[in-house]
Design a protein around this motif. Sequence first.
Motif, mmCIF file in Angstrom:
data_model
loop_
_atom_site.group_PDB
_atom_site.id
_atom_site.type_symbol
_atom_site.label_atom_id
_atom_site.label_comp_id
_atom_site.label_asym_id
_atom_site.label_seq_id
_atom_site.Cartn_x
_atom_site.Cartn_y
_atom_site.Cartn_z
ATOM 1 N N ALA A 45 40.211 32.822 38.497
ATOM 2 C CA ALA A 45 40.538 32.907 40.070
ATOM 3 C C ALA A 45 41.815 32.236 40.470
ATOM 4 C CB ALA A 45 39.465 32.312 40.817
ATOM 5 N N GLU A 46 42.288 31.220 39.943
ATOM 6 C CA GLU A 46 43.653 30.523 40.414
ATOM 7 C C GLU A 46 44.706 31.207 39.891
ATOM 8 O OE1 GLU A 46 43.780 26.523 39.006
ATOM 9 O OE2 GLU A 46 41.957 26.076 39.835
ATOM 10 N N GLU A 47 44.613 32.023 38.639
ATOM 11 C CA GLU A 47 45.849 32.665 37.878
ATOM 12 C C GLU A 47 45.865 34.241 38.775
ATOM 13 O OE1 GLU A 47 44.747 32.763 34.018
ATOM 14 O OE2 GLU A 47 45.365 30.608 33.663
ATOM 15 N N HIS A 48 44.663 34.408 39.142
ATOM 16 C CA HIS A 48 44.887 35.814 39.880
ATOM 17 C C HIS A 48 44.333 35.817 41.249
ATOM 18 C CE1 HIS A 48 44.361 36.695 35.549
ATOM 19 N NE2 HIS A 48 45.076 37.620 35.877
ATOM 20 N N SER A 49 44.779 34.770 42.002
ATOM 21 C CA SER A 49 44.407 34.484 43.346
ATOM 22 C C SER A 49 44.699 35.873 44.412
ATOM 23 C CB SER A 49 45.116 33.195 44.066
ATOM 24 O OG SER A 49 46.401 33.278 43.992
ATOM 25 N N ASP A 50 45.713 36.474 43.913
ATOM 26 C CA ASP A 50 46.039 37.722 44.789
ATOM 27 C C ASP A 50 45.345 39.134 44.487
ATOM 28 O OD1 ASP A 50 47.709 37.835 42.565
ATOM 29 O OD2 ASP A 50 49.381 38.516 43.504
ATOM 30 N N ALA A 51 44.356 38.946 43.364
ATOM 31 C CA ALA A 51 43.776 39.875 42.703
ATOM 32 C C ALA A 51 42.855 40.736 43.776
ATOM 33 C CB ALA A 51 43.210 39.749 41.469
ATOM 34 N N ASP A 52 42.434 41.819 43.600
ATOM 35 C CA ASP A 52 41.502 42.402 44.493
ATOM 36 C C ASP A 52 40.121 42.125 44.193
ATOM 37 O OD1 ASP A 52 41.365 43.975 42.276
ATOM 38 O OD2 ASP A 52 41.361 45.927 43.296
ATOM 39 N N PHE A 53 39.840 41.452 42.932
ATOM 40 C CA PHE A 53 38.323 40.983 42.901
ATOM 41 C C PHE A 53 37.960 39.796 43.343
ATOM 42 C CE2 PHE A 53 41.094 40.127 38.926
ATOM 43 C CZ PHE A 53 40.501 38.942 38.768
ATOM 44 N N ILE A 54 38.899 38.911 43.931
ATOM 45 C CA ILE A 54 38.573 37.658 44.236
ATOM 46 C C ILE A 54 38.627 37.621 45.693
ATOM 47 C CG2 ILE A 54 39.702 35.237 44.391
ATOM 48 C CD1 ILE A 54 38.700 35.956 41.552
ATOM 49 N N ILE A 55 37.312 36.734 46.525
ATOM 50 C CA ILE A 55 37.417 36.679 47.668
ATOM 51 C C ILE A 55 37.298 34.950 48.043
ATOM 52 C CG2 ILE A 55 35.965 36.854 49.893
ATOM 53 C CD1 ILE A 55 35.119 39.293 48.766
ATOM 54 N N LEU A 56 38.036 34.594 48.805
ATOM 55 C CA LEU A 56 37.849 33.046 49.073
ATOM 56 C C LEU A 56 37.248 32.989 50.331
ATOM 57 C CD1 LEU A 56 41.447 31.832 47.869
ATOM 58 C CD2 LEU A 56 39.439 31.612 46.743
ATOM 59 N N ASN A 57 36.215 32.367 50.408
ATOM 60 C CA ASN A 57 35.280 32.189 51.661
ATOM 61 C C ASN A 57 35.574 30.273 51.906
ATOM 62 O OD1 ASN A 57 33.751 31.912 53.670
ATOM 63 N ND2 ASN A 57 31.771 32.376 52.678
ATOM 64 N N GLY A 58 36.541 30.133 52.676
ATOM 65 C CA GLY A 58 36.845 28.558 52.569
ATOM 66 C C GLY A 58 37.304 28.242 51.320
ATOM 67 N N ASN A 59 36.706 27.138 50.450
ATOM 68 C CA ASN A 59 37.147 27.036 49.446
ATOM 69 C C ASN A 59 36.133 27.484 48.198
ATOM 70 O OD1 ASN A 59 34.820 25.312 49.838
ATOM 71 N ND2 ASN A 59 35.646 23.295 49.072
ATOM 72 N N ARG A 60 35.257 28.417 48.678
ATOM 73 C CA ARG A 60 34.094 29.020 47.776
ATOM 74 C C ARG A 60 34.770 30.207 47.000
ATOM 75 N NH1 ARG A 60 28.252 30.272 49.352
ATOM 76 N NH2 ARG A 60 28.008 27.928 48.579
ATOM 77 N N VAL A 61 34.915 30.521 45.999
ATOM 78 C CA VAL A 61 35.346 31.618 45.257
ATOM 79 C C VAL A 61 34.376 32.545 44.988
ATOM 80 C CG1 VAL A 61 36.464 32.181 43.059
ATOM 81 C CG2 VAL A 61 37.070 30.440 43.807
ATOM 82 N N LEU A 62 34.470 33.807 45.465
ATOM 83 C CA LEU A 62 33.631 34.772 45.117
ATOM 84 C C LEU A 62 34.096 35.911 44.338
ATOM 85 C CD1 LEU A 62 31.837 35.232 48.766
ATOM 86 C CD2 LEU A 62 30.869 34.077 46.752
ATOM 87 N N PHE A 63 33.472 36.482 43.512
ATOM 88 C CA PHE A 63 33.955 37.661 42.586
ATOM 89 C C PHE A 63 33.218 38.952 43.126
ATOM 90 C CE2 PHE A 63 34.421 33.954 39.951
ATOM 91 C CZ PHE A 63 35.967 34.215 39.589
ATOM 92 N N LYS A 64 34.321 39.993 43.406
ATOM 93 C CA LYS A 64 33.764 41.341 43.671
ATOM 94 C C LYS A 64 33.011 41.772 42.252
ATOM 95 C CE LYS A 64 36.813 42.039 47.445
ATOM 96 N NZ LYS A 64 38.043 43.116 48.107
ATOM 97 N N ARG A 65 32.023 42.133 42.078
ATOM 98 C CA ARG A 65 31.534 42.454 40.907
ATOM 99 C C ARG A 65 31.910 43.660 40.155
ATOM 100 N NH1 ARG A 65 27.923 45.780 39.547
ATOM 101 N NH2 ARG A 65 27.160 46.176 41.499
ATOM 102 N N GLU A 66 31.765 44.692 40.942
ATOM 103 C CA GLU A 66 32.320 45.849 40.145
ATOM 104 C C GLU A 66 33.987 45.815 39.767
ATOM 105 O OE1 GLU A 66 31.270 49.066 42.856
ATOM 106 O OE2 GLU A 66 29.144 48.934 42.147
ATOM 107 N N ARG A 67 34.652 45.472 40.757
ATOM 108 C CA ARG A 67 36.131 45.115 40.594
ATOM 109 C C ARG A 67 36.463 44.047 39.408
ATOM 110 N NH1 ARG A 67 39.149 45.977 46.117
ATOM 111 N NH2 ARG A 67 37.916 48.039 46.682
ATOM 112 N N PHE A 68 35.671 43.187 39.439
ATOM 113 C CA PHE A 68 35.629 42.129 38.202
ATOM 114 C C PHE A 68 35.362 42.774 36.781
ATOM 115 C CE2 PHE A 68 34.400 38.275 35.892
ATOM 116 C CZ PHE A 68 35.779 37.613 35.807
ATOM 117 N N GLU A 69 34.466 43.463 36.970
ATOM 118 C CA GLU A 69 33.975 44.328 35.665
ATOM 119 C C GLU A 69 35.126 45.233 35.243
ATOM 120 O OE1 GLU A 69 30.278 46.133 36.577
ATOM 121 O OE2 GLU A 69 29.142 44.426 36.573
ATOM 122 N N ALA A 70 35.815 46.164 36.116
ATOM 123 C CA ALA A 70 36.849 46.906 35.838
ATOM 124 C C ALA A 70 38.053 45.814 35.303
ATOM 125 C CB ALA A 70 37.519 47.520 37.113
ATOM 126 N N PHE A 71 38.233 44.805 35.914
ATOM 127 C CA PHE A 71 39.024 43.735 35.161
ATOM 128 C C PHE A 71 38.908 43.248 33.722
ATOM 129 C CE2 PHE A 71 40.444 39.187 34.550
ATOM 130 C CZ PHE A 71 41.666 39.252 34.445
#
Length: 78
Positions: A45-71
């Motif tokens: 998440a830190e290395e790919h902070s601008d990737a489309d599979f990451i959502i930052l909700n405050g300091n909470r990291v969320l992974f978009k499941r389908e896009r992370f699977e594609a990654f």
Amino acid sequence: MLLNEAFDTKENITNTIPVWKRYTLTVTEAAEYYHIGENKLRRIAEEHSDADFIILNGNRVLFKRERFEAFLDRATVI
């Protein structure tokens, strides 16, 4: 409705949605689902902070499941 009932209802809704149907996963959920350590997921998440599979909700990291699977499908090494 009592305050405790509202929390129980919200918790039950979250627990009834299967992980494979959720839009986003927390780091803990993703670690269990993908069998990747939490520290490794946080580093991704830190290395790919601008990737489309990451959502930052405050300091909470969320992974978009389908896009992370594609990654992960495209990755040869993580």
